[in-house]
Design a protein around this motif. Sequence first.
Motif, PDB file in Angstrom:
ATOM      1  N   PHE A 190       2.578  13.620 -49.613  1.00  0.00           N
ATOM      2  CA  PHE A 190       3.834  14.378 -49.490  1.00  0.00           C
ATOM      3  C   PHE A 190       3.625  15.863 -49.753  1.00  0.00           C
ATOM      4  O   PHE A 190       4.070  16.709 -48.986  1.00  0.00           O
ATOM      5  N   ARG A 191       2.975  16.160 -50.874  1.00  0.00           N
ATOM      6  CA  ARG A 191       2.800  17.564 -51.275  1.00  0.00           C
ATOM      7  C   ARG A 191       1.386  18.031 -50.927  1.00  0.00           C
ATOM      8  O   ARG A 191       0.444  17.250 -50.988  1.00  0.00           O
ATOM      9  N   CYS A 251       5.566  16.772 -46.251  1.00  0.00           N
ATOM     10  CA  CYS A 251       6.921  17.333 -46.338  1.00  0.00           C
ATOM     11  C   CYS A 251       7.068  18.486 -45.338  1.00  0.00           C
ATOM     12  O   CYS A 251       6.470  19.551 -45.512  1.00  0.00           O
ATOM     13  N   ILE A 252       7.897  18.293 -44.327  1.00  0.00           N
ATOM     14  CA  ILE A 252       8.082  19.346 -43.313  1.00  0.00           C
ATOM     15  C   ILE A 252       8.764  20.573 -43.919  1.00  0.00           C
ATOM     16  O   ILE A 252       8.616  21.693 -43.425  1.00  0.00           O
ATOM     17  N   PHE A 253       9.467  20.353 -45.037  1.00  0.00           N
ATOM     18  CA  PHE A 253      10.186  21.466 -45.654  1.00  0.00           C
ATOM     19  C   PHE A 253       9.231  22.501 -46.282  1.00  0.00           C
ATOM     20  O   PHE A 253       9.614  23.637 -46.522  1.00  0.00           O
ATOM     21  N   GLY A 397      19.472  13.537 -49.447  1.00  0.00           N
ATOM     22  CA  GLY A 397      18.719  14.043 -50.590  1.00  0.00           C
ATOM     23  C   GLY A 397      17.237  13.775 -50.429  1.00  0.00           C
ATOM     24  O   GLY A 397      16.794  13.169 -49.446  1.00  0.00           O
ATOM     25  N   CYS A 398      16.472  14.246 -51.402  1.00  0.00           N
ATOM     26  CA  CYS A 398      15.012  14.060 -51.377  1.00  0.00           C
ATOM     27  C   CYS A 398      14.592  13.352 -52.657  1.00  0.00           C
ATOM     28  O   CYS A 398      14.965  13.761 -53.748  1.00  0.00           O
ATOM     29  N   PHE A 400      11.347  13.093 -53.310  1.00  0.00           N
ATOM     30  CA  PHE A 400       9.914  13.396 -53.391  1.00  0.00           C
ATOM     31  C   PHE A 400       9.619  14.802 -53.892  1.00  0.00           C
ATOM     32  O   PHE A 400       8.616  15.400 -53.533  1.00  0.00           O
ATOM     33  N   ILE A 402      11.956  17.690 -54.080  1.00  0.00           N
ATOM     34  CA  ILE A 402      12.844  18.816 -53.787  1.00  0.00           C
ATOM     35  C   ILE A 402      14.235  18.426 -54.264  1.00  0.00           C
ATOM     36  O   ILE A 402      14.780  17.410 -53.835  1.00  0.00           O
ATOM     37  N   PHE A 404      17.553  18.815 -53.893  1.00  0.00           N
ATOM     38  CA  PHE A 404      18.791  19.167 -53.195  1.00  0.00           C
ATOM     39  C   PHE A 404      19.979  18.674 -54.002  1.00  0.00           C
ATOM     40  O   PHE A 404      19.854  17.726 -54.774  1.00  0.00           O
ATOM     41  N   CYS A 450       7.280  13.748 -43.102  1.00  0.00           N
ATOM     42  CA  CYS A 450       8.535  13.241 -43.652  1.00  0.00           C
ATOM     43  C   CYS A 450       9.648  14.193 -43.221  1.00  0.00           C
ATOM     44  O   CYS A 450       9.508  15.415 -43.349  1.00  0.00           O
ATOM     45  N   CYS A 451      10.741  13.609 -42.678  1.00  0.00           N
ATOM     46  CA  CYS A 451      11.927  14.406 -42.319  1.00  0.00           C
ATOM     47  C   CYS A 451      13.169  13.767 -42.930  1.00  0.00           C
ATOM     48  O   CYS A 451      14.274  13.878 -42.392  1.00  0.00           O
ATOM     49  N   ALA A 452      12.973  13.053 -44.048  1.00  0.00           N
ATOM     50  CA  ALA A 452      14.051  12.207 -44.578  1.00  0.00           C
ATOM     51  C   ALA A 452      15.306  12.985 -44.951  1.00  0.00           C
ATOM     52  O   ALA A 452      16.409  12.452 -44.836  1.00  0.00           O
ATOM     53  N   CYS A 453      15.177  14.239 -45.393  1.00  0.00           N
ATOM     54  CA  CYS A 453      16.395  14.968 -45.766  1.00  0.00           C
ATOM     55  C   CYS A 453      17.203  15.352 -44.531  1.00  0.00           C
ATOM     56  O   CYS A 453      18.361  15.754 -44.645  1.00  0.00           O
TER      57      CYS A 453
HETATM   58  S1  SF4 Z   1      12.985  14.441 -47.864  1.00  0.00           S
HETATM   59 FE1  SF4 Z   1      12.833  16.529 -46.977  1.00  0.00          FE
HETATM   60  S2  SF4 Z   1      12.283  17.836 -48.706  1.00  0.00           S
HETATM   61 FE2  SF4 Z   1      11.872  15.714 -49.328  1.00  0.00          FE
HETATM   62  S3  SF4 Z   1       9.713  15.341 -48.832  1.00  0.00           S
HETATM   63 FE3  SF4 Z   1      10.894  14.663 -47.082  1.00  0.00          FE
HETATM   64  S4  SF4 Z   1      10.987  16.500 -45.723  1.00  0.00           S
HETATM   65 FE4  SF4 Z   1      10.366  17.195 -47.763  1.00  0.00          FE
END
Ligand code: SF4
Length: 469
Positions: A190-191, A251-253, A397-398, A400, A402, A404, A450-453
């Motif tokens: 993730f990171r 994490c795409i963010f 929300g996240c 992992f 972040i 939010f 990951c694009c879960a948020c």
């Molecule tokens: S949920 Fe969004 S902010 Fe959290 S790891 Fe996935 S892409 Fe990153």
Amino acid sequence: MHEKPKEYCGLCAVSGGADVLDRVHQGLHTLQHRGQEAAGIMVSFQGGECRLHKASGLVAQVFAAIPGSWPVQDIRRAISHVRYGTAGGSTAMNAQPLMVNIAGHTVGIAHNGTICNAYSLREELLHEGAIFQTSTDTELILHLMARASKSCNGDLWKALEEALRRLKGAFSLLVMIDDLFAAARDPFGFRPLAIGDFDDGGYMVASETIAFAVTGASYVREVEPGELVIWGAGNRMVSRQFAPCVRRAHCIFEHVYFARPGSRVFEDSVYEVRKEMGRVLARECPVDADIIVPVPDSGMYAALGFAEESGIPIDMALSRNHYVGRTFIDPGVNSSRQKLVSRKLQPIAEALQGKRVCLVDDSIVRGSTSRTRVHTIREAGAREVHMRISCPPHKFGCYFGIDFPEREALLANKVPAGDLCRSLRLDSLGYLTKEGMLSCVKARGPEDYCCACFDGNYPVMPDQLDRRL
Ligand code: SF4
């Protein structure tokens, strides 16, 4: 980003070579954007003695005078951390690295990410009589290691692997056991966590490669998902796979907002990805405007790409006050945050008067500060105000790392899609699509992110007790 989620953490370590403390200190300083609440460095000397210095504050404040009693020339390895707590609250006791004694060995640990079965593990450990000194996820790993050390006949590296296999979620880690050092990354990756080396035989491990650039290290590779890399005798690098990587979920963010544009994360240049996001956004959501105005600093590179693709001139019509500290305060204290945000960015009337303005920003979270900003830009004389956002609407929300706000507070959940533009008092609003966003990363495929948020598809779900979003 107007309402910034809490930043999380940055990691930097140095193993071997010259000027270990100076290099780790410089590297950590470049990662200040990843956490401004606390900073710490743990060092080890020949023979295994370890020392730790950490405190609340910025890197420059915490290490204004590097502990004078340390024989700096004898330092062999160092791990370091900047923190803005996403789990465990904002107290000095949660500053990292954590340093403890396990079975007669000094163990230090620094962590970036969120362990999403932390609550369940903590309950289990408390039930077994564990006593916690902090409220961070990170301390769990030390307790799990201590318990596993018995079944591993005192081999703490094996105990660490056992402990890591019990964790769910996001963790990039730096670990010191006496005078040995290791880096590890969760099986989804993730990171970010990258390895660099120096000409003199030293190594650096850091959350972002910007730390290599300032210290003269060369990029070697990433720590792979599920990998534990140990620097042992002779500073030789040994790789172990503590868990298989079934799928990547970077994490795409990090590309949208968190990482610095001078870094490479997940093998792509943040600068190039962010600028490309602006170009794709310009194609997906064209605008009829006189000037493109970036929201500094986070919207800067997307705005450059947008202006380049659209042919509309870019103008720095928002002036940033660099001496205002963090704009993130408590999520509940909205008015205080907005006051700080207003002090941080001032519209320049001479650049805005009579113009059709298109603001480019990286994301909208709650929407309240965006609304305030649009209002001030109109007051400064803009004829029209449009907004383009270089990622899709945030709806989830996240788990992992972040932080939010809760789902109900996210603008895209509070306001129906068709009313967003009116709700922000804009003339037009456009978001980058998920497909458009993922088309901008080149080194890895869209399925590796990951694009879960944005879409709610969590690569791993937390235990029931940990679902707090
Ligand atoms: S949920 Fe969004 S902010 Fe959290 S790891 Fe996935 S892409 Fe990153």
